[in-house]
Motif scaffolding. Structure first.
Motif, PDB file in Angstrom:
ATOM      1  N   ALA A  29       0.975  -1.056   0.208  1.00 18.10           N
ATOM      2  CA  ALA A  29      -0.083  -0.119   0.040  1.00 18.10           C
ATOM      3  C   ALA A  29       0.720   1.373  -0.059  1.00 18.10           C
ATOM      4  O   ALA A  29       0.400   2.159  -0.340  1.00 18.10           O
ATOM      5  CB  ALA A  29      -1.023   0.061   1.265  1.00 18.10           C
ATOM      6  N   CYS A  30       2.262   1.064   0.164  1.00 19.64           N
ATOM      7  CA  CYS A  30       2.925   2.361   0.291  1.00 19.64           C
ATOM      8  C   CYS A  30       3.293   2.984  -1.001  1.00 19.64           C
ATOM      9  O   CYS A  30       3.590   4.145  -1.243  1.00 19.64           O
ATOM     10  CB  CYS A  30       4.371   1.977   0.916  1.00 19.64           C
ATOM     11  SG  CYS A  30       5.379   0.804   0.267  1.00 19.64           S
ATOM     12  N   ILE A  31       2.860   2.164  -2.072  1.00 19.99           N
ATOM     13  CA  ILE A  31       3.082   2.621  -3.329  1.00 19.99           C
ATOM     14  C   ILE A  31       1.808   3.093  -3.934  1.00 19.99           C
ATOM     15  O   ILE A  31       0.707   2.501  -3.953  1.00 19.99           O
ATOM     16  CB  ILE A  31       3.446   1.487  -4.596  1.00 19.99           C
ATOM     17  CG1 ILE A  31       4.830   0.752  -4.172  1.00 19.99           C
ATOM     18  CG2 ILE A  31       3.864   1.772  -5.767  1.00 19.99           C
ATOM     19  CD1 ILE A  31       5.143  -0.413  -4.696  1.00 19.99           C
ATOM     20  N   ARG A  32       1.762   4.547  -3.971  1.00 14.54           N
ATOM     21  CA  ARG A  32       0.589   5.081  -4.207  1.00 14.54           C
ATOM     22  C   ARG A  32       0.415   5.613  -5.842  1.00 14.54           C
ATOM     23  O   ARG A  32      -0.696   5.880  -6.131  1.00 14.54           O
ATOM     24  CB  ARG A  32       0.285   6.422  -3.641  1.00 14.54           C
ATOM     25  CG  ARG A  32      -0.030   6.264  -1.969  1.00 14.54           C
ATOM     26  CD  ARG A  32      -1.386   5.309  -2.005  1.00 14.54           C
ATOM     27  NE  ARG A  32      -2.306   6.114  -2.643  1.00 14.54           N
ATOM     28  CZ  ARG A  32      -3.278   7.046  -2.083  1.00 14.54           C
ATOM     29  NH1 ARG A  32      -2.990   7.299  -0.983  1.00 14.54           N
ATOM     30  NH2 ARG A  32      -4.383   7.661  -2.641  1.00 14.54           N
ATOM     31  N   ASP A  33       1.508   5.562  -6.580  1.00 11.27           N
ATOM     32  CA  ASP A  33       1.580   5.764  -7.773  1.00 11.27           C
ATOM     33  C   ASP A  33       2.342   5.122  -8.629  1.00 11.27           C
ATOM     34  O   ASP A  33       3.674   4.973  -8.221  1.00 11.27           O
ATOM     35  CB  ASP A  33       1.576   7.264  -8.272  1.00 11.27           C
ATOM     36  CG  ASP A  33       1.133   8.046  -9.477  1.00 11.27           C
ATOM     37  OD1 ASP A  33       0.338   7.318 -10.055  1.00 11.27           O
ATOM     38  OD2 ASP A  33       1.548   9.108  -9.618  1.00 11.27           O
ATOM     39  N   VAL A  34       1.982   4.350  -9.960  1.00 11.82           N
ATOM     40  CA  VAL A  34       2.890   4.057 -10.908  1.00 11.82           C
ATOM     41  C   VAL A  34       2.703   4.776 -12.300  1.00 11.82           C
ATOM     42  O   VAL A  34       1.699   5.143 -12.776  1.00 11.82           O
ATOM     43  CB  VAL A  34       2.439   2.490 -11.348  1.00 11.82           C
ATOM     44  CG1 VAL A  34       3.525   2.046 -12.415  1.00 11.82           C
ATOM     45  CG2 VAL A  34       2.532   1.564  -9.831  1.00 11.82           C
ATOM     46  N   ILE A  37       7.524   4.640  -9.588  1.00 10.46           N
ATOM     47  CA  ILE A  37       6.731   4.337  -8.571  1.00 10.46           C
ATOM     48  C   ILE A  37       6.747   5.625  -7.363  1.00 10.46           C
ATOM     49  O   ILE A  37       8.077   6.082  -7.141  1.00 10.46           O
ATOM     50  CB  ILE A  37       6.750   3.184  -7.784  1.00 10.46           C
ATOM     51  CG1 ILE A  37       8.095   2.874  -7.501  1.00 10.46           C
ATOM     52  CG2 ILE A  37       6.197   1.991  -8.771  1.00 10.46           C
ATOM     53  CD1 ILE A  37       8.291   1.469  -6.897  1.00 10.46           C
ATOM     54  N   GLU A  38       5.884   6.127  -6.593  1.00 10.82           N
ATOM     55  CA  GLU A  38       5.827   6.985  -5.769  1.00 10.82           C
ATOM     56  C   GLU A  38       5.650   6.146  -4.416  1.00 10.82           C
ATOM     57  O   GLU A  38       4.586   5.610  -4.324  1.00 10.82           O
ATOM     58  CB  GLU A  38       5.149   8.200  -5.876  1.00 10.82           C
ATOM     59  CG  GLU A  38       5.474   9.274  -4.955  1.00 10.82           C
ATOM     60  CD  GLU A  38       5.234  10.703  -5.270  1.00 10.82           C
ATOM     61  OE1 GLU A  38       4.724  10.957  -6.429  1.00 10.82           O
ATOM     62  OE2 GLU A  38       5.567  11.718  -4.601  1.00 10.82           O
ATOM     63  N   ILE A  39       6.406   6.602  -3.204  1.00 13.81           N
ATOM     64  CA  ILE A  39       6.191   5.542  -2.173  1.00 13.81           C
ATOM     65  C   ILE A  39       5.732   6.840  -0.806  1.00 13.81           C
ATOM     66  O   ILE A  39       6.357   7.694  -0.620  1.00 13.81           O
ATOM     67  CB  ILE A  39       7.518   5.121  -1.735  1.00 13.81           C
ATOM     68  CG1 ILE A  39       7.944   4.160  -2.897  1.00 13.81           C
ATOM     69  CG2 ILE A  39       7.501   4.350  -0.432  1.00 13.81           C
ATOM     70  CD1 ILE A  39       9.116   3.573  -2.899  1.00 13.81           C
ATOM     71  N   GLY A  88       1.062   4.665   2.688  1.00 17.69           N
ATOM     72  CA  GLY A  88       0.275   5.026   1.616  1.00 17.69           C
ATOM     73  C   GLY A  88      -0.398   6.428   1.858  1.00 17.69           C
ATOM     74  O   GLY A  88      -1.384   6.652   1.073  1.00 17.69           O
ATOM     75  N   ASP A  89      -0.104   6.949   3.060  1.00 19.26           N
ATOM     76  CA  ASP A  89      -0.702   8.314   3.242  1.00 19.26           C
ATOM     77  C   ASP A  89       0.003   9.556   2.604  1.00 19.26           C
ATOM     78  O   ASP A  89       1.193   9.673   2.475  1.00 19.26           O
ATOM     79  CB  ASP A  89      -0.226   8.632   4.749  1.00 19.26           C
ATOM     80  CG  ASP A  89      -0.994  10.030   5.361  1.00 19.26           C
ATOM     81  OD1 ASP A  89      -1.484  10.642   4.436  1.00 19.26           O
ATOM     82  OD2 ASP A  89      -0.769  10.192   6.382  1.00 19.26           O
ATOM     83  N   ASP A 124       7.721   9.072   1.762  1.00 24.52           N
ATOM     84  CA  ASP A 124       8.612   8.308   2.642  1.00 24.52           C
ATOM     85  C   ASP A 124      10.043   8.165   2.010  1.00 24.52           C
ATOM     86  O   ASP A 124      10.404   7.183   1.213  1.00 24.52           O
ATOM     87  CB  ASP A 124       7.943   6.929   2.870  1.00 24.52           C
ATOM     88  CG  ASP A 124       8.599   6.046   3.943  1.00 24.52           C
ATOM     89  OD1 ASP A 124       9.847   6.714   4.486  1.00 24.52           O
ATOM     90  OD2 ASP A 124       7.921   5.054   4.500  1.00 24.52           O
ATOM     91  N   ALA A 125      10.669   9.015   2.191  1.00 23.24           N
ATOM     92  CA  ALA A 125      12.129   9.175   1.570  1.00 23.24           C
ATOM     93  C   ALA A 125      13.294   7.933   2.178  1.00 23.24           C
ATOM     94  O   ALA A 125      13.781   7.409   1.464  1.00 23.24           O
ATOM     95  CB  ALA A 125      12.723  10.436   1.861  1.00 23.24           C
ATOM     96  N   GLU A 126      12.811   7.926   3.559  1.00 28.69           N
ATOM     97  CA  GLU A 126      13.612   6.796   4.212  1.00 28.69           C
ATOM     98  C   GLU A 126      13.464   5.253   3.810  1.00 28.69           C
ATOM     99  O   GLU A 126      14.540   4.765   3.341  1.00 28.69           O
ATOM    100  CB  GLU A 126      13.267   6.911   5.725  1.00 28.69           C
ATOM    101  CG  GLU A 126      14.256   5.936   6.589  1.00 28.69           C
ATOM    102  CD  GLU A 126      15.886   6.148   6.310  1.00 28.69           C
ATOM    103  OE1 GLU A 126      16.010   7.501   6.084  1.00 28.69           O
ATOM    104  OE2 GLU A 126      16.352   5.298   6.281  1.00 28.69           O
ATOM    105  N   LEU A 127      12.267   5.111   3.349  1.00 26.73           N
ATOM    106  CA  LEU A 127      12.014   3.871   2.889  1.00 26.73           C
ATOM    107  C   LEU A 127      12.403   3.546   1.519  1.00 26.73           C
ATOM    108  O   LEU A 127      13.023   2.558   1.031  1.00 26.73           O
ATOM    109  CB  LEU A 127      10.483   3.424   2.996  1.00 26.73           C
ATOM    110  CG  LEU A 127       9.920   2.131   2.372  1.00 26.73           C
ATOM    111  CD1 LEU A 127      10.609   0.770   3.019  1.00 26.73           C
ATOM    112  CD2 LEU A 127       8.324   1.866   2.304  1.00 26.73           C
TER     113      LEU A 127
END
Ligand SMILES: Cc1ncc(COP(=O)(O)O)c(C=O)c1O
Length: 448
Positions: free
Chosen positions: A366-371, A380-382, A386-387, A392-395
């Motif tokens: 769910a952390c991936i909100r955009d492809v 992909i944007e993390i 998923g908020d 989430d730069a760290e992840l």
């Protein structure tokens, strides 16, 4: 949907480079020498030193194999050491390697200009100019626009990236790490908002912000050009909606401004057309390109409307190494390879395969909100849980490191450093793409 294996790839961990000599050094030893000898401002994503590269694979000095999804930051659309590119450069090495085009000219420079002019969008006469880096191409596009219009101001976009020289840093719309500590930047550069569907910034908002600049900061009659990436590269693979490009074209035409498409990262076929802006139907006045145009040899270009390109007088443009014979030979070979291997179609196919694999990973995480992306320029944007309020730069950083540990070279990007981008060579096989996607999936499984 295709099943993507999520097992850590054993083959990757076991494979060693058969070409490696046993006495060779280690990554750690070279990192120690690097830290002592090289300015720390020259960043390094992975603590890895390369020994050999071939198509979409590289081997480090310890013999470890990696799949290369970074392509030297969008430079290797034709892969590492494409045989036709290296053959063309070898052949050129045996003839002459440097004269400076402004002193003694050579045919490959002229032929390259002819072929790129023929490919550039717009039903008008075009001319070209070669330089060495992407930043230099952007600087020269601005010089040409100023010479043609007699105006000085420039409009660029938030999140845009145009290079590391002082003028291009001024155009760049991201502070850390590029601009911090290096100001002041050249005057009369203004930033409009780049559309971002995820954050609710529409094309109307973007156009309104351009209008605000023209009301609050600078009169339209002083603006030489609007500079835009058709897909933002370092900014996070944000695609400029075709409507935005069409409205900017109309605004430029209404006020006598030029439209400059910075295609340094999108160009040379990455997005499925030779230039990304072709897909919008808009013809810019000037286009900059570099990176993949010569398969790893340093060269950049400004291509544009002939009357605009001819505005600066003789001696106003050029450079000692600009359009070197070796790089021109490589660039001509890259054009041949694109035609012979139909790499524009391959860019579309690679993009579709990557997107399908990434959507599959996104379904599990769910952390991936955009492809998103265009052609084979995919990202992909993390976000934390998923908020959308918590990029989430760290992840993202951990994920890039974990993937490297498992044998996959990735790059991050984005204003919030929470985007993972893929710039794999278009010559990579489907099997290699799937292997890379499997490693990416396994890296997410291990961390998220
Ligand atoms: C869109 C864009 N413009 C300009 C540049 C600067 O190119 P260079 O690093 O070759 O100077 C880059 C580099 O990433 C880029 O992506």
């Amino acid at each position: 949907m295709r099943a993507i294996a999520t097992e850590p790839c054993k083959a990757i961990r076991m494979q060693r480079d058969p070409h490696l000599k046993p006495e060779q050094t280690t990554n750690a030893a070279l990192m120690a020498r690097r830290r002592a000898a090289i300015a720390r401002g020259v960043g390094q994503v992975h603590e890895v030193f390369i020994a050999r590269g071939e198509n979409a694979e590289v081997w480090d000095v310890e013999g470890r194999r990696y799949i290369d999804f970074a392509g030297g930051i969008a430079v290797l659309n034709t892969g590492h050491r494409h045989p036709q590119v290296t053959a063309a450069v070898r052949d050129q090495l045996d003839r002459y390697t440097h004269t400076c085009f402004q002193v003694l000219a050579y045919e490959p420079y002229v032929e390259l200009a002819e072929r790129l002019n023929a490919r550039a969008p717009g039903d008008f006469a075009k001319k070209a100019l070669f330089l060495t880096t992407g930043s230099e191409a952007v600087e020269n596009a601005v010089k040409i626009a100023r010479a043609y219009t007699g105006r000085s101001a420039l409009i660029a976009f938030t999140g845009g990236y145009h290079g590391r020289t002082l003028l291009t840093l001024g155009l760049t719309g991201k502070v850390a790490p590029y601009k911090a500590g290096f100001g002041p930047f050249p005057a009369e550069i203004f930033h409009a908002r780049f559309p971002d569907a995820l954050r609710g910034i529409s094309v109307d908002d973007a156009m309104a912000s351009v209008e605000t600049i023209l009301k609050n900061d600078v009169e339209a009659s002083r603006v030489a050009a609007i500079v835009i990436e058709p897909v933002q590269g370092e900014g996070g693979f944000n695609v400029a909606p075709p409507e935005l490009l069409r409205r900017l074209r109309a605004l430029c035409d209404a006020h006598g401004m030029l439209l400059i498409a910075d295609e340094v990262q999108t160009g040379a076929g990455r997005t499925g057309t030779w230039f990304a802006i072709e897909q919008s139907g808009v013809a810019p006045d000037l286009i900059t390109m570099a990176k993949s145009m010569a398969g790893g040899f340093p060269i950049s270009a400004v291509i544009g409307r002939a009357e605009v390109m001819d505005a600066p007088g003789p001696g106003g443009l050029g450079g000692t190494y600009a359009g070197s014979p070796l790089a021109c030979a490589a660039a001509l070979a890259v054009l041949d390879v694109f035609e012979q291997q139909d790499l524009l179609q391959r860019a579309c196919d690679v993009g579709a395969r990557l997107r399908a694999g990434l959507h599959e990973i996104a379904e599990r995480h769910a952390c991936i909100r955009d492809v998103r992306g265009l052609g084979a320029m995919v990202a992909i944007e993390i976000f934390r849980d998923g908020d959308l309020a918590r990029p989430d730069a760290e992840l993202t950083k951990q994920l890039v490191a974990e993937a490297a540990r498992r044998g996959l070279v990735l790059l991050s990007c984005g204003t919030y450093a929470n985007v993972v981008r893929i710039l794999v060579p278009l010559t990579a096989s489907d099997a290699l793409l799937d292997e890379g996607l499997a490693i990416l999936g396994a890296s997410f499984d291990a961390l998220a």
